[in-house]
Design a protein around this motif. Structure first.
Motif, PDB file in Angstrom:
ATOM      1  N   SER A  70     -35.939  -7.975  70.467  1.00 29.69           N
ATOM      2  CA  SER A  70     -35.775  -9.169  69.635  1.00 29.69           C
ATOM      3  C   SER A  70     -34.298  -9.506  69.452  1.00 29.69           C
ATOM      4  CB  SER A  70     -36.431  -8.941  68.276  1.00 29.69           C
ATOM      5  OG  SER A  70     -35.618  -8.075  67.518  1.00 29.69           O
ATOM      6  N   ARG A  74     -34.488  -5.277  68.143  1.00 29.05           N
ATOM      7  CA  ARG A  74     -35.624  -4.392  67.845  1.00 29.05           C
ATOM      8  C   ARG A  74     -36.716  -4.627  68.867  1.00 29.05           C
ATOM      9  NH1 ARG A  74     -35.384  -3.775  61.574  1.00 29.05           N
ATOM     10  NH2 ARG A  74     -35.530  -6.006  61.595  1.00 29.05           N
ATOM     11  N   LYS A  75     -37.475  -3.560  69.096  1.00 32.35           N
ATOM     12  CA  LYS A  75     -38.591  -3.684  70.041  1.00 32.35           C
ATOM     13  C   LYS A  75     -39.646  -4.604  69.417  1.00 32.35           C
ATOM     14  CE  LYS A  75     -41.565  -0.870  72.207  1.00 32.35           C
ATOM     15  NZ  LYS A  75     -42.290   0.409  72.231  1.00 32.35           N
ATOM     16  N   ALA A  76     -40.127  -5.590  70.205  1.00 31.63           N
ATOM     17  CA  ALA A  76     -41.153  -6.502  69.674  1.00 31.63           C
ATOM     18  C   ALA A  76     -42.066  -6.930  70.815  1.00 31.63           C
ATOM     19  CB  ALA A  76     -40.509  -7.717  69.039  1.00 31.63           C
ATOM     20  N   ARG A  77     -43.276  -7.384  70.438  1.00 28.25           N
ATOM     21  CA  ARG A  77     -44.198  -7.897  71.461  1.00 28.25           C
ATOM     22  C   ARG A  77     -43.955  -9.369  71.654  1.00 28.25           C
ATOM     23  NH1 ARG A  77     -49.315  -5.906  73.245  1.00 28.25           N
ATOM     24  NH2 ARG A  77     -50.519  -7.750  72.691  1.00 28.25           N
TER      25      ARG A  77
END
Lengths: 112, 885
Positions: A70, A74-77
């Motif tokens: 993101s 940050r890791k996001a779908r």
């Protein structure tokens, strides 16, 4: 009666999400914000119905999900529109436009 | 493809469940964090921001559940849930579960077993190429109303020459041989066959060769082809058997080929031969009036049996015209080899299948009934689950899961039952059911079982599930708290189920009653002699050592009578033996017939002569068998070749030829020579007892000796104990004589009724189970309904109702349903009776005694099943009954 109403709302939400995703890959939160921003805060998406709708569209193959990073690292779908989704959005848009024009004509009618 | 993608994704969702859950968690946490950050940016404190974000998002678990639903996760999860819940429920009710499993295991097991047998006997093709083109051609005799007679060899030659429907046609004469010189002498089932026989059946020798064309003309060669069984038994399966010598009836033969196992085994019991010789037509074979050959045919591809039949009857008409003396009234017809082999057992199997099918159906109705009762009790639970948000579909699915669980377990147990039952069937022997040699439970059978299982589950699961699911929730919640009355609708469904059970049980009971009565009638038939304590063995003297005298008819034959005198004399002196006798035929199967005319009466027109069974017997015959002599005298030792020719006739002969005359002193022509009738004997019934007694002419054995005869030995004790002594005795007189066809007569009579006994016993067993299930059904409905209304009954007793009134009311309501079922069942039984009629002997399918007995029995059982629970209810102390709620 209740059922028909839900269908309409659900269908509309799906269309809005598809459009938002069509503008570029985005995570769930971003999609929510995008719809609110573009509609100038008129359309407020129920957060509780956003994710079920995303999962539904994914199962239907209209959008695809993959993990990404993101804007705040940050890791996001991230969701992305598919070819099928694009076609679906196109036809839905046409339907919506013709429907709203029709509604407008009725509402704007003056007695002849 | 587009249609399938969602499904594939859904399934993918199922598989990667853990991963999806994790992603979902992360995604939602990410969302909340983003929202929180934004809230902080807009000026909230960290704590406020977090709370606001959570509030806007709503209940995370609920959202997750909604997401899972979209992903296809809940289905899998809830199926496991349903299964676990179902198992728990079933284990929690051991009595119900046990009863249900027992019903299903027996029902499904019995159906599977009968299907396995049907599959082996009826459905599997014979192990020959294009078996549907294999047929048998039988002659029939219109004048004597006789079907399925063997043909004469000249007729065979004519048919073979004229018929165009057949690719090949072969004559086959059963003609047994005694094998000596290889261990104990053994009588082997043998046949003389014409050139095309093996080619026609489509079998090739596994070793050696078939007969050569020149071997079918008279010559010095004596080739023999042996079957697999004889090859194994007599040659130890040694390939060196080819070319080995074989002494048959004292004549030297050479083995030229070995035939595969199928040729001997596939056609048992219709064809049991394991030894084949070329049919070289001799003098006897060319007599057109001598019907000694079976005709095998292979139809040309595409030729309908009907067309072949038409052609055959035209040929037979021409032969009738050309040879009126021998062929008057003779036609021919065609039976497929398969039909010939399966014969009556087809019908027997259909009856068995119908019986086990009905029991399974009753079992299903019973289970549906039990489930309904349980559902009524669980309505509270179901209502709570519905109120907590379980969809109607979900509730029904839960119930169906339980029934499916039951069915699967029941089916597995049923497979065990099927294995055991199939073993039992396989032990029956080919006389009752052919083609069971290689029977086994295989994939087809398991497929059938699965089908039955699913059908069963659907049937007994759907009825209650639908009945309950239609009920409005508030109704269920309302009544579940206070069980004052059972839901009306459920009760009606259950009553219909009970009526159905009663109807089906009646059909089965009537069928069983008819079959049992028919069987009882047959066993009660007086055979005309005393079968207990009577042993019979058959001897056939090898032609090589006992050559036929040149004269015909054979009046004296000292070589044979000397032997029989020794056998009878020594057998009569065995310990425990009271008398012994010689007879051409054994009384079980009877034998050959011949034309008989009365001397002094005008000769009947050609082709319309009367035939009678002829039976050379010795002077001890009537005493040994205990056949009563009605008139005149017995044969004596003096009635030999040197004295006047005499005969004894039986009462059937008397009825036919001398209805109002005294036959003693009159003469009849047998084999063209006149014989004086000296006595009249009682009738002897052949085994099976279904045919009326035939006219028989008994001749003194000394005046008509035969190379093949039965030795009958009478003992006061157990006839089977005599077997070794009799064998030893005959061996000591002539060690090259084969002793065969060894049986006690009561055993033989018993065996002849075995197929009928099997049908009657199985159907009766099924009817018993049906009766029990129906009683259980009635009992279940009444006892449940009474237990639900204990307090109501208590109140009524408390306010002065007499117990009698209550009982009358409860019982009469239920009995009305039972009576409705009985009416329905009677209609069904009339239909099933017609289906059974060919298996019934001397009993009408509408036998009033059977119907009334069954009706009375069902009414009594119904009343008993009603009374027990009701009586228990009214004996309750009203106060206790009221407190029970």
């Amino acid at each position: 009666m209740t059922k028909a109403k839900t269908d309409l709302l659900q269908g509309t939400l799906d269309m809005l999400i598809l459009k938002a995703v069509a503008l570029g890959p985005m995570h769930g939160y971003g999609i929510l914000k995008r719809i609110e921003r573009v509609s100038e805060d008129v359309l407020r998406v129920e957060q509780g119905s956003l994710y079920p709708a995303l999962y539904r569209l994914e199962v239907q193959g209209l959008i695809a999900a993959e993990s990404g990073i993101s804007e705040n690292n940050r890791k996001a779908r991230y969701y992305e529109i598919t070819e099928v989704g694009k076609k679906h959005l196109e036809s839905e848009t046409k339907r919506w436009v013709s429907l709203s024009e029709a509604v407008n004509r009725v509402l704007g009618a003056t007695e002849a | 493809m587009a249609l399938f993608m969602p499904l594939v994704r859904r399934l993918g969702g199922l598989l990667g469940r853990k991963r999806v859950e994790q992603e979902m968690d992360e995604e939602m946490r990410f969302h909340l964090e983003m929202q929180t950050e934004e809230n902080i940016r807009s000026g909230m404190t960290v704590e406020e921001a977090r709370r606001a974000a959570a509030k806007a998002f709503g209940a995370v678990t609920k959202v997750k559940e909604a997401c899972r639903e979209q992903k296809g996760l809940p289905t899998a999860e809830s199926i496991v849930q349903d299964l676990k819940y179902g198992m728990r429920k079933l284990v929690g009710m051991p009595l119900f579960t046990g009863a249900a499993l027992l019903t299903l295991a027996l029902g499904i097991g019995a159906n599977t077993a009968v299907f396995t047998v049907m599959d082996a006997v009826l459905l599997r093709p014979l192990p020959f190429p294009d078996p549907d083109r294999l047929v048998l051609v039988w002659e029939n005799d219109v004048l004597r109303n006789s079907e399925m007679e063997t043909a004469s060899f000249p007729d065979f030659l004519d048919i073979q020459q004229q018929a165009s429907s057949f690719e090949a046609l072969a004559a086959y004469e059963r003609n047994n041989r005694t094998l000596t010189g290889r261990g104990e002498p053994e009588r082997l089932a043998a046949a003389r066959v014409t050139a095309d026989y093996f080619r026609l059946m489509g079998t090739r020798p596994i070793l050696g060769r078939s007969f050569l064309p020149q071997e079918f003309t008279a010559g010095q060669q004596a080739p023999v082809i042996v079957g697999y069984g004889v090859w194994q038994r007599k040659f130890g399966g040694d390939p060196a058997a080819i070319g080995a010598p074989m002494i048959l009836d004292g004549i030297h033969h050479t083995v030229v080929g070995i035939m595969p196992r199928e040729l001997s085994e596939a056609l048992v019991p219709f064809q049991t031969e394991e030894l084949w010789l070329p049919l070289v037509p001799g003098h006897d074979d060319l007599i057109r009036g001598r019907h000694n050959v079976r005709l095998y045919g292979r139809l040309k591809p595409g030729v309908e049996p009907k067309a072949a039949r038409t052609e055959l009857s035209e040929i037979m008409k021409r032969l009738e015209k050309a040879y009126p003396d021998d062929n008057k009234g003779r036609g021919a017809h065609l039976v497929s080899l398969d039909d010939q082999l399966v014969g009556e057992s087809r019908h027997t199997l259909h009856v068995l299948q119908a019986a086990v099918g009905l029991v399974l159906l009753i079992g299903c109705l019973n289970l549906a009934n039990l489930l309904m009762a349980r559902l009524s009790a669980r309505r509270g639970e179901i209502a709570v689950r519905t109120a907590l948000g379980a969809g109607r579909f979900r509730v029904v699915r839960q119930l169906l899961t339980e029934t499916l669980l039951l069915s699967v377990w029941g089916g597995l147990l049923g497979l065990v039952v099927a294995f055991v039952v199939v073993r039992g069937f396989a032990a029956l022997g080919p006389e009752i059911l052919p083609r069971l040699a290689g029977i086994q439970v295989d994939a087809r059978v398991v497929a059938f079982l699965t089908l039955v299982l699913l059908g069963t589950a659907a049937l007994f699961g759907m009825i209650p599930a639908l009945a309950v699911s239609g009920e409005p929730v508030h109704e269920a919640v309302k009544t579940s708290g206070r069980n004052l009355t059972e839901n009306r609708r459920n009760r009606i469904v259950r009553e219909i189920l009970v009526a159905g059970q009663v109807a089906l049980a009646l059909v089965l009971l009537v069928s069983a009653g008819l079959l049992l009565k028919s069987f009882w009638r047959l066993t009660a038939t007086n055979p005309g002699y005393e079968p207990r304590g009577l042993l019979q063995v058959t001897l056939e003297l090898p032609q090589g050592r006992y050559p036929y005298p040149k004269t015909w008819p054979i009046i004296g034959w000292p070589a044979v009578t000397n032997l029989t005198d020794r056998v009878v004399g020594e057998a009569g002196r065995l310990p425990g033996v009271s008398s012994a006798s010689i007879s051409l035929h054994d009384p079980l199967t009877g034998g050959w017939t011949t034309r008989v005319t009365v001397v002094g009466r005008p000769a009947p027109p050609p082709g319309e002569q009367d035939e009678a069974e002829f039976s050379p017997v010795d002077q001890e015959y009537f005493r040994t068998l205990r056949v009563p002599l009605k008139k005149g005298r017995q044969f004596t030792e003096m009635d030999d070749a040197k004295h006047p020719l005499v005969a004894i006739v039986n009462e059937a002969f008397l009825r036919r030829h001398f209805p109002d005359e005294d036959p003693v002193g009159r003469s009849i022509n047998v084999f063209g020579v006149p014989r004086q009738i000296i006595g009249v004997s009682g009738d002897v019934r052949l085994a099976g007892f279904t045919d009326p007694p035939r006219p028989v002419v008994y001749l003194p054995f000394r005046q008509n000796p035969m190379a093949r005869f039965s030795v009958l030995v009478r003992t006061e004790g157990d006839a089977t104990q005599l077997v070794p002594a009799v064998r030893k005795l005959i061996n000591s007189i002539d060690r090259d004589l084969a002793v065969y066809n060894v049986t006690t007569l009561d055993q033989g009579l018993d065996d002849s009724l075995a197929a009928r006994r099997l049908t009657a016993v199985v159907v009766a067993g099924m009817a018993g189970i049906a009766l029990f299930l129906a009683a259980l059904g009635i009992y279940g409905v009444i006892s449940y309904s009474v237990s639900q209304r204990t307090s109501e009954i208590g109140i009524r007793i408390a306010v002065g109702a007499r117990g009698f009134d209550i009982v009358r009311r409860e019982v009469s309501v239920m009995m009305m349903r039972v009576l409705a079922g009985l009416l329905l069942g009677c209609a069904g039984a009339l239909v099933s009776g017609r289906f059974l009629s060919s298996l019934l002997h001397d009993v009408s399918p509408t036998d009033p005694a059977v119907f009334s007995l069954v009706l009375i029995m069902l009414v009594l059982v119904g009343l008993a099943a009603c009374f027990l629970p009701v009586m228990r209810a009214i004996r309750l102390d009203p106060v206790a009954a009221l407190r029970q709620e």
